[in-house]
Design a protein around this motif. Structure first.
Motif, short mmCIF file in Angstrom:
data_model
loop_
_atom_site.label_atom_id
_atom_site.label_comp_id
_atom_site.label_asym_id
_atom_site.label_seq_id
_atom_site.Cartn_x
_atom_site.Cartn_y
_atom_site.Cartn_z
N UNK A 250 0.85 -1.20 0.00
CA UNK A 250 0.00 0.00 0.00
C UNK A 250 0.88 1.24 0.00
N UNK A 251 0.56 2.24 -0.83
CA UNK A 251 1.37 3.47 -0.86
C UNK A 251 1.23 4.27 0.43
N UNK A 252 2.25 5.02 0.75
CA UNK A 252 2.23 5.84 1.96
C UNK A 252 1.07 6.83 1.94
N UNK A 253 0.74 7.34 0.75
CA UNK A 253 -0.35 8.30 0.64
C UNK A 253 -1.69 7.70 1.06
N UNK A 254 -1.89 6.42 0.74
CA UNK A 254 -3.14 5.76 1.13
C UNK A 254 -3.20 5.56 2.64
N UNK A 255 -2.06 5.22 3.24
CA UNK A 255 -2.01 5.06 4.69
C UNK A 255 -2.26 6.39 5.38
N UNK A 256 -1.70 7.45 4.82
CA UNK A 256 -1.90 8.78 5.40
C UNK A 256 -3.36 9.19 5.34
#
Length: 271
Positions: A146-152
């Motif tokens: 999962x991309x960091x942007x999605x986690x953020x």
């Protein structure tokens, strides 16, 4: 950390304290800038090795920091990192770990200035309990694909309207840039850092039923007398312990649960 790094880390902490004692320094902005430096040095292995090379003069390394970072971060961050590379480090990793710790500390300073340091500490602990009780959430936050942007974005949905700004920044940074740490160990390190900022130890207290205000006061006073300093209580409820309480402070566990005593009795009978 070995001796040289411990000394360098202590000096860096002192410099950060002196810097953030001035209210003219934006602590939250400084935290973001130090986090950006952490990310840069984490990626650029050769650069961090140059900056910790004992064969290179400290002043030359400080000048390199100024050239590389001068247009990317503010003067306070440049001065802080320049001072750090003048010190001797046992390993390049220790330098990066310490810059990251200073970023987290700066965010805690920002919370302290807002009068929300205790709330931030409690929110970090509560978030850890939420993650522990939700395997699906933990999987989403620790996924390697999962991309960091999605986690953020997920964290913004979870914390944005419920937690203090410093809490959201600290947890988001941990989740999106774990740097090899588990989520649990990272949250525990943040809790410890917040407790140290408040000059307290953290006790994770688990009881079968919620403790009353009187019980919390008595337990806090007893632990303070035992350890010689204030102890912040992070309270959790677990009916499976049957009765009594367990207290964990760092690696030390004080176990007074009925379940534990029953297990001990069974072991004695079996023996």
């Amino acid at each position: 950390m070995n001796g040289a790094s411990r000394e360098a880390q202590a000096a860096a902490r002192e410099r950060l304290t002196a810097l953030t004692d001035s209210t003219s320094v934006d602590a939250a902005a400084l935290a973001d800038e130090l986090a950006a430096v952490t990310a840069l040095l984490d990626r650029e292995v050769s650069l961090r090795r140059v900056l910790t090379d004992p064969a290179q003069p400290g002043e030359a390394k400080a000048e390199l920091v100024g050239r590389l970072l001068g247009e990317q971060v503010g003067g306070a961050a440049v001065d802080l990192v320049s001072g750090m590379v003048r010190s001797r480090w046992s390993s390049s990793r220790d330098l990066v770990d310490t810059i990251e710790e200073l970023a987290d500390t700066a965010d805690l300073v920002a919370a302290e200035r807002e009068g929300s340091l205790e709330d931030t500490e409690d929110e970090i602990f509560r978030f850890g309990r939420t993650v522990a009780s939700s395997p699906g959430l933990r999987a989403a936050l620790t996924s390697r694909t999962a991309p960091a942007s999605a986690k953020a974005r997920l964290l913004q949905e979870l914390l944005g309207s419920r937690a203090r700004p410093a809490t959201e920044r600290l947890i988001t940074r941990l989740v999106t840039r774990p740097r090899g740490r588990s989520l649990e160990s990272g949250l525990e390190a943040l809790s410890k850092l917040a407790a140290e900022r408040r000059d307290r130890s953290v006790a994770v207290v688990t009881s079968a039923v919620p403790l009353s205000d009187r019980q919390r006061e008595r337990l806090g006073a007893a632990l303070a007398a035992l350890y010689g300093r204030q102890v912040h209580l992070n309270l959790d409820v677990d009916p499976e312990i049957l009765g009594g309480i367990t207290v964990r402070i760092g690696d030390e566990v004080i176990n007074g649960s009925l379940a534990d005593r029953l297990d001990e009795a069974k072991r004695r009978v079996a023996g």
